[in-house]
Enzyme design. Structure first.
Site, short mmCIF file in Angstrom:
data_model
loop_
_atom_site.label_atom_id
_atom_site.label_comp_id
_atom_site.label_asym_id
_atom_site.label_seq_id
_atom_site.Cartn_x
_atom_site.Cartn_y
_atom_site.Cartn_z
N SER A 41 -1.93 4.00 -0.97
CA SER A 41 -1.90 3.53 -2.34
C SER A 41 -1.35 4.62 -3.26
CB SER A 41 -3.29 3.05 -2.75
OG SER A 41 -3.26 2.41 -4.00
N HIS A 84 -4.02 -4.57 0.92
CA HIS A 84 -3.66 -3.25 0.40
C HIS A 84 -4.32 -2.11 1.15
CE1 HIS A 84 -2.11 -0.46 -2.53
NE2 HIS A 84 -3.33 -0.03 -2.84
N ASP A 123 -0.25 -7.51 0.48
CA ASP A 123 -0.75 -6.54 -0.50
C ASP A 123 -0.64 -7.14 -1.90
OD1 ASP A 123 -1.35 -4.39 -2.10
OD2 ASP A 123 0.10 -3.03 -1.18
#
Length: 285
Positions: free
Chosen positions: A96, A224, A190
Site C-alpha cells: 500500500s 488490497h 483492490d
C-alpha cells in the site's frame, strides 16, 4: 530513526557462528506505528529484515503531509552497514503506502538491489515527497467520486486522479531512475486504489526507458491487503487517512490462495536477486 532489525536463519534452532544474510527493509501501510509481524516471519526464512516505522510513532511525524526520503536513506545505509547483512545492496518490501514509498526509494536512492511492491501506487499520494531539493506533489483527488456500498461502507477506488493527465503527471514516481528489478504483486479486486493500473503503468515507463520488464503477478478476486498466509481477509476497516471505514476488496477463498502464493513468490524473488536461492515459482492462479 525508529527501527527494529530482525535476524533470521534458514536453519532455525541450530546454533552456529553468525553469517551475513540478505537484507530487506520492510515498510507497512499508512496506519502508522511500528509493525513487526511480517518482518519477523520473513526473518525466519533466511533474511535480515528491518521493520521501519515512518510516521505516527514516538518522535516521528504525526502526518504524511510531507515525506522526506532522507529518513529512508538513513535506514537503507544502516542496514547496508550492519555486520549481519551480506550486501552489496538491500531489498525493499512494501504494501500500500509502503509500496509507494519503496517504489520511491528504489527510484531515488542508491544501494537497492530488489524491490517487491504489494498493491502500491506509482504516484505520490496524500502528501508531498521530498528528496535533496526534488519534490513530487501529491496526485489530485475528487471526493465526488466516492461511492457508498449497500452496507454503508465507503468505496474510494475511483477517488484519485489519473497520473497520465494534466498536472497530475508531476506526481508520477520516476521509476525509470531505478536500477533494480521489481516484482509487483497485485490484487485485481483492490478497492483502495487501482493497483493493477499502477503496476502496468510502471512497467510501461520502465520499458520505455530501456529498463527490464518487471515481473507483475495479478491475483483475481484478491483485495488490497495481501498479507502473509493464513491472515484472515479484512474486507473493510477504518482508513487512517480517509477517516472513515472503507472497503478493501477481495473474495475470501481467492484472497487466501493469493496470500499463500504471494508469500512464496516474494521469497523466491528476494533469494534470487539478493544472492540467495535461484529460480522462480510459477504463479498458481
Amino acid at each position: 530513526l525508529e527501527r527494529q532489525v530482525l535476524l533470521g536463519s534458514e536453519e532455525a534452532g541450530v546454533e552456529r557462528k553468525p553469517v551475513p544474510f540478505p537484507g530487506i527493509v520492510d515498510i507497512s501501510a499508512a496506519g502508522g506505528g511500528l509493525l513487526e509481524y511480517r518482518a519477523s516471519l520473513l526473518a525466519g526464512k533466511g533474511f535480515a529484515v528491518m521493520a521501519l516505522a515512518y510516521y505516527n510513532y514516538e518522535d516521528l511525524p504525526k502526518s504524511l503531509r510531507h515525506v522526506h526520503l532522507e529518513y529512508f536513506e538513513e535506514a537503507v545505509n544502516y542496514l547496508l552497514n550492519h555486520p549481519q547483512v551480506k550486501g552489496p545492496g538491500v531489498g525493499l518490501l512494501g504494501i500500500s503506502k509502503g509500496g509507494e514509498l519503496c517504489l520511491s526509494m528504489a527510484s531515488f536512492l542508491k544501494g537497492i538491489t530488489a524491490a517487491v511492491i504489494i498493491n502500491g501506487s506509482v504516484v505520490s499520494v496524500w502528501g508531498t515527497l521530498h528528496y535533496k531539493g526534488e519534490i513530487l506533489p501529491p496526485v489530485g483527488l475528487n471526493q465526488n467520486r466516492i461511492k457508498i456500498t449497500k452496507d454503508g461502507f465507503v468505496d474510494i477506488v475511483e477517488v484519485l486522479n489519473s497520473p497520465l493527465e494534466g498536472p497530475d503527471q508531476k506526481s508520477f514516481i520516476p521509476v525509470e531512475r531505478a536500477e533494480c528489478p521489481f516484482l509487483f504483486l497485485v490484487g485485481q479486486d483492490d478497492h483502495n486504489w487501482k493497483s493493477e493500473f499502477y503496476a502496468n503503468e510502471a512497467s510501461k515507463r520502465l520499458q520505455a526507458h530501456g529498463k527490464a520488464k518487471p515481473q507483475v503477478i495479478c491475483y483475481p478476486g484478491t483485495g488490497h491487503y495481501i498479507e502473509p498466509p493464513y491472515f484472515p481477509l479484512c474486507p473493510a476497516s477504518l482508513h487512517t487517512l480517509v477517516g472513515t471505514p472503507v472497503i478493501w476488496g477481495g473474495e475470501p477463498r481467492a484472497h487466501a490462495r493469493a496470500q499463500v502464493d504471494a508469500w512464496q513468490q516474494l521469497q523466491t524473488f528476494f533469494h534470487k536477486h539478493l544472492g540467495g536461492k535461484k529460480g522462480t515459482i510459477p504463479a498458481k492462479l
